[in-house]
Design an enzyme around this catalytic site. Structure first.
Site, PDB file in Angstrom:
ATOM      1  N   CYS A  49      34.583   6.016 -19.555  1.00  0.00           N
ATOM      2  CA  CYS A  49      35.479   6.057 -18.395  1.00  0.00           C
ATOM      3  C   CYS A  49      36.704   6.878 -18.776  1.00  0.00           C
ATOM      4  CB  CYS A  49      35.844   4.642 -17.933  1.00  0.00           C
ATOM      5  SG  CYS A  49      36.753   3.670 -19.162  1.00  0.00           S
ATOM      6  N   ASN A  98      39.038   3.909 -21.444  1.00  0.00           N
ATOM      7  CA  ASN A  98      38.271   3.051 -22.364  1.00  0.00           C
ATOM      8  C   ASN A  98      38.953   1.692 -22.589  1.00  0.00           C
ATOM      9  OD1 ASN A  98      37.019   3.141 -25.818  1.00  0.00           O
ATOM     10  ND2 ASN A  98      36.008   2.392 -24.002  1.00  0.00           N
ATOM     11  N   CYS A 135      39.266  -0.478 -19.426  1.00  0.00           N
ATOM     12  CA  CYS A 135      38.835  -1.342 -18.308  1.00  0.00           C
ATOM     13  C   CYS A 135      37.325  -1.247 -18.063  1.00  0.00           C
ATOM     14  CB  CYS A 135      39.582  -0.987 -17.021  1.00  0.00           C
ATOM     15  SG  CYS A 135      41.367  -1.227 -17.108  1.00  0.00           S
ATOM     16  N   ARG A 136      36.878  -0.119 -17.478  1.00  0.00           N
ATOM     17  CA  ARG A 136      35.485  -0.046 -17.022  1.00  0.00           C
ATOM     18  C   ARG A 136      34.475   0.093 -18.155  1.00  0.00           C
ATOM     19  NH1 ARG A 136      36.476   4.818 -13.127  1.00  0.00           N
ATOM     20  NH2 ARG A 136      38.012   5.148 -14.788  1.00  0.00           N
ATOM     21  N   SER A 137      34.681   1.070 -19.059  1.00  0.00           N
ATOM     22  CA  SER A 137      33.618   1.306 -20.057  1.00  0.00           C
ATOM     23  C   SER A 137      33.482   0.185 -21.091  1.00  0.00           C
ATOM     24  CB  SER A 137      33.743   2.688 -20.714  1.00  0.00           C
ATOM     25  OG  SER A 137      34.958   2.840 -21.395  1.00  0.00           O
ATOM     26  N   ASP A 161      38.053   2.793 -10.335  1.00  0.00           N
ATOM     27  CA  ASP A 161      39.028   2.504 -11.388  1.00  0.00           C
ATOM     28  C   ASP A 161      39.910   1.326 -10.948  1.00  0.00           C
ATOM     29  OD1 ASP A 161      41.010   2.500 -13.270  1.00  0.00           O
ATOM     30  OD2 ASP A 161      41.399   4.651 -13.169  1.00  0.00           O
TER      31      ASP A 161
HETATM   32  P1  4NP Z   1      39.571   2.782 -17.322  1.00  0.00           P
HETATM   33  O1  4NP Z   1      40.930   2.477 -16.527  1.00  0.00           O
HETATM   34  O2  4NP Z   1      39.348   4.280 -17.219  1.00  0.00           O
HETATM   35  O3  4NP Z   1      38.555   2.007 -16.564  1.00  0.00           O
HETATM   36  O4  4NP Z   1      39.782   2.312 -18.747  1.00  0.00           O
HETATM   37  C1  4NP Z   1      42.130   3.139 -16.794  1.00  0.00           C
HETATM   38  C2  4NP Z   1      42.902   2.724 -17.851  1.00  0.00           C
HETATM   39  C3  4NP Z   1      44.132   3.351 -18.111  1.00  0.00           C
HETATM   40  C4  4NP Z   1      44.547   4.376 -17.287  1.00  0.00           C
HETATM   41  C5  4NP Z   1      43.764   4.784 -16.229  1.00  0.00           C
HETATM   42  C6  4NP Z   1      42.548   4.165 -15.976  1.00  0.00           C
HETATM   43  N1  4NP Z   1      45.806   5.000 -17.529  1.00  0.00           N
HETATM   44  O5  4NP Z   1      46.190   5.873 -16.733  1.00  0.00           O
HETATM   45  O6  4NP Z   1      46.478   4.648 -18.515  1.00  0.00           O
END
Ligand code: 4NP
Length: 169
Positions: A13, A16, A18-20, A136
């Site tokens: 994602c 790294n 939340c989703r992945s 997201d």
């Molecule tokens: P992820 O979510 O891609 O599912 O891990 C996010 C985590 C952090 C950020 C964006 C999306 N960020 O902008 O810090």
């Protein structure tokens, strides 16, 4: 898919956190449950949170559903991953296009027979969320984190079905 060498899958994602990581633990859980020799890891296209633990909200929602994310640490995807992994799964369309761009760089740096990884969407074979992005949840509410778990479970079961077919072939 050989029964001796693990089939290696990388869930990717943006951050790294939340989703992945959620996808990693859920896909690994279903593969283990179905006795598939699959090893799952995860990474982010960004390097926003190097070595960070998964987001506390992701951990909390996952824990309620029986999944422990606490041992995972964030890392950025690297060119070597195209050599080391058999399958790289993008959580959304932006991740997919970023991974495909990186794959072009990998193809320039390594010979094409070194590159093992196929690239696909996490939801590629998911009939409940067909080829849909995994939204997201980072800037949203609690329901976004539940949606991530629901969609990861559904997409993981679809991949298990595919892996079982591959292991019979
Ligand atoms: P992820 O979510 O891609 O599912 O891990 C996010 C985590 C952090 C950020 C964006 C999306 N960020 O902008 O810090």
């Amino acid at each position: 898919m050989s029964s001796q060498t693990p089939y290696k899958v990388l869930c990717v994602c943006l951050g790294n956190i939340c989703r992945s990581p959620t996808a990693e633990v859920i896909l690994q859980h279903y593969c283990d449950d179905h006795q598939l020799n699959v090893e799952v890891d995860s990474a982010g296209t960004s390097n926003y949170h190097p070595n960070a633990v998964p987001d506390q909200r992701s951990q909390k929602h996952a824990k309620k559903r029986g999944y422990d994310l606490s041992a995972l640490r964030a890392r950025q995807i690297q060119l070597q991953d195209f050599i080391d992994f058999d399958l790289i799964l993008a959580m959304d369309m932006e991740n997919l296009s970023d991974i495909k761009l990186l794959e072009q760089t990998a193809l320039q740096q390594f010979s094409s027979n070194q590159i093992r990884a196929k690239v696909a969407l996490m939801s590629e074979h998911d009939q409940d969320y067909p080829k849909q992005a995994l939204p997201d949840p980072y800037y949203g509410g609690e329901d976004g984190f539940e949606r991530v778990i629901n969609q990861c479970e559904s997409s993981s079961l679809a991949w298990v079905h595919i892996f079982k077919q591959q292991s019979k072939a």
